[in-house]
Scaffold this active site. Structure first.
Site, PDB file in Angstrom:
ATOM      1  N   SER A 141      34.732  77.693  55.414  1.00  0.00           N
ATOM      2  CA  SER A 141      33.779  77.975  54.343  1.00  0.00           C
ATOM      3  C   SER A 141      34.112  77.115  53.126  1.00  0.00           C
ATOM      4  O   SER A 141      35.100  76.392  53.090  1.00  0.00           O
ATOM      5  CB  SER A 141      33.831  79.454  53.963  1.00  0.00           C
ATOM      6  OG  SER A 141      34.939  79.718  53.125  1.00  0.00           O
ATOM      7  N   CYS A 142      33.294  77.241  52.101  1.00  0.00           N
ATOM      8  CA  CYS A 142      33.472  76.430  50.896  1.00  0.00           C
ATOM      9  C   CYS A 142      34.376  77.097  49.865  1.00  0.00           C
ATOM     10  O   CYS A 142      34.495  76.626  48.738  1.00  0.00           O
ATOM     11  CB  CYS A 142      32.116  76.124  50.262  1.00  0.00           C
ATOM     12  SG  CYS A 142      31.227  77.605  49.734  1.00  0.00           S
TER      13      CYS A 142
END
Length: 457
Positions: free
Chosen positions: A387-388
């Site tokens: 994920s970011c």
């Protein structure tokens, strides 16, 4: 397959039951095929492991001639297969939400097999618990009033426990102190629609000595309740039975050698679960039962003498060795001349230990996509989700791989059945939730997957 540790000589390879070890060491091709078919991460469940753990605890209780009721704490894992295995083996289910209750009911559990011990029950949850006459642990005088308000005028007696907050747990928000228990008993004296079955407590930590102290306090209240005209039959000690993830000697050596530079954060977590404890759950229970209470007899003899059933809600201890989580490596990115980050593919793994400023202290297992590791220099890396979020980290601990992991290889975490598998799962970035399957064997003894859904178990 390569097992590895964070630095030479102080690794933490997981304890593996034979079925899991066989799949990882001899049948890695099945894992690769399954991840290709069902995606990453992939959660695999062995319901028979729960039944083995349950049998070990029951053996200890039967040896001590203690009447007992074991409820599987279903909150530790969303697997219907584990719930079904517990019910099939004669255990009950501890349900902590309306949705866990409904799943247990769909799997065939009647109210006599159910207990609800959680502190924050909704009105709808209360109502369905009352509808099936499940045993309800009442957390507070306020909850008791909420329950009374829902009771039908002509209903039969509803069984309840009162949840004690032991004296050494005063900073804990769960349960009620002894004076509030007495107050609630006085309230119950005029309410014949409720049946007081006994007392419940659930403590933080994993020391049986703390349970002994709480049992001494509970025994005093049981005696007082009887003097008030009640006939309690149950003492419920909750959960918190330990499990052994790694070898005790290796664990102690690892703790003694740990240093800030072993973590990408430069900081050693303040606390860890006792991953390499000295006692199995069954041994822990035996120690507790043999311990002497403050007024003389052992716990076991007290329970037998007073005609009390010992209830408990193990979660993690029953899910021990019942699951693994398999991840496909998306990318290995160099951060410096000798450090890397390994990105794992799919929905964020619920590495709840890192989110709670701790660490899941067992080494993952590397399974090569080609079946044979390519010779290389050791690779030092930590593991991250894709994920970011910078804190989407599965391992802050630097891990040393003797051979270089590559995109497409698999990373396997063993023994993830207790909370690690889905406590923090979500569909962030719209990735689907990880697939979950029960592992069985076909007629030729080969591993086979069955969807872990209520319709299949």
């Amino acid at each position: 397959m390569t097992l590895h540790g964070h630095k030479t000589g102080f690794g933490l390879p997981p304890i593996l039951r034979s079925a899991t070890a066989d799949l990882l060491t001899r049948r890695g091709a099945f894992l690769l095929e399954w991840v290709h078919r069902y995606g990453s991460p992939l959660n695999l469940i062995w319901p028979d492991a729960l039944q083995e753990n349950l049998a070990a605890l029951e053996g200890t209780l039967v040896d001590s001639r203690i009447a007992h009721a074991i409820y599987y704490g279903a909150k530790v894992n969303k697997s219907p297969g584990l719930m079904q295995a517990a019910l099939a083996a004669g255990a009950g289910i501890d349900v902590s939400s309306l949705y866990e209750l409904r799943d247990a009911r769909r799997l065939g559990a009647d109210g006599a097999r159910l207990v609800a011990t959680g502190p924050a029950k909704t009105r709808a949850f209360h109502q369905e618990l009352l509808d099936c006459k499940a045993l309800i642990s009442v957390d507070s005088p306020e909850e008791l009033e909420d329950l009374v308000a829902l009771l039908p005028a002509d209903g039969g007696p509803q069984p309840i426990l009162l949840r004690l907050q032991p004296q050494d747990q005063k900073k804990n928000r769960f349960g009620m102190p002894a004076d509030a228990v007495i107050h609630s008993l006085a309230r119950l004296a005029g309410e014949n629609r409720l049946r007081f079955d006994g007392l419940h407590f659930h403590l933080s930590g994993y020391r049986w000595e703390n349970r002994l102290a709480a049992l001494n306090e509970t025994a005093e209240l049981i005696a007082e309740a009887r003097q008030m005209g009640f006939s309690p039959t149950i003492i419920d000690i909750g959960g918190g039975l330990p499990i052994q993830y790694v070898d005790e000697a290796k664990y102690q050596a690892h703790l003694a050698a740990k240093a800030p530079e072993d973590y990408r954060t430069g900081k050693i977590p303040d606390s860890f679960y006792p991953y390499g404890g000295a006692l199995s759950a069954a041994d822990w229970l035996r120690e507790l039962l043999q311990a002497e209470m403050s007024k003389g007899p052992s716990v076991a003899r007290y329970l037998v003498r007073e005609g009390l059933t010992l209830a408990m809600e193990p979660g993690r201890a029953l899910a021990d060795q019942a699951a693994i989580s398999v991840f496909r490596i998306l990318r290995v990115k160099a951060l410096g001349p000798d450090t890397h980050v390994i990105f794992l593919e799919g929905s964020s793994f619920s590495a709840c230990e890192t989110w709670f400023a701790s660490e899941f202290l067992i080494d993952p297992i590397l399974v090569s996509a080609t079946g044979a590791a390519v010779r290389s220099s050791p690779v030092r890396a930590y593991l991250a989700g894709h994920s970011c979020l910078d804190e989407d980290v599965i391992s802050n601990r630097w891990l040393t791989f003797p051979t270089a992991p590559r995109a497409g290889d698999l990373i396997v975490y063993a023994n993830t059945g207790g909370y690690q598998m889905d406590l923090l799962e979500n569909e962030f970035h719209r990735h689907p939730m990880p697939a979950r399957f029960c592992v069985t064997e076909d007629a030729e003894g080969r591993p086979n997957l069955v969807p872990d859904t209520i319709g299949e178990v």
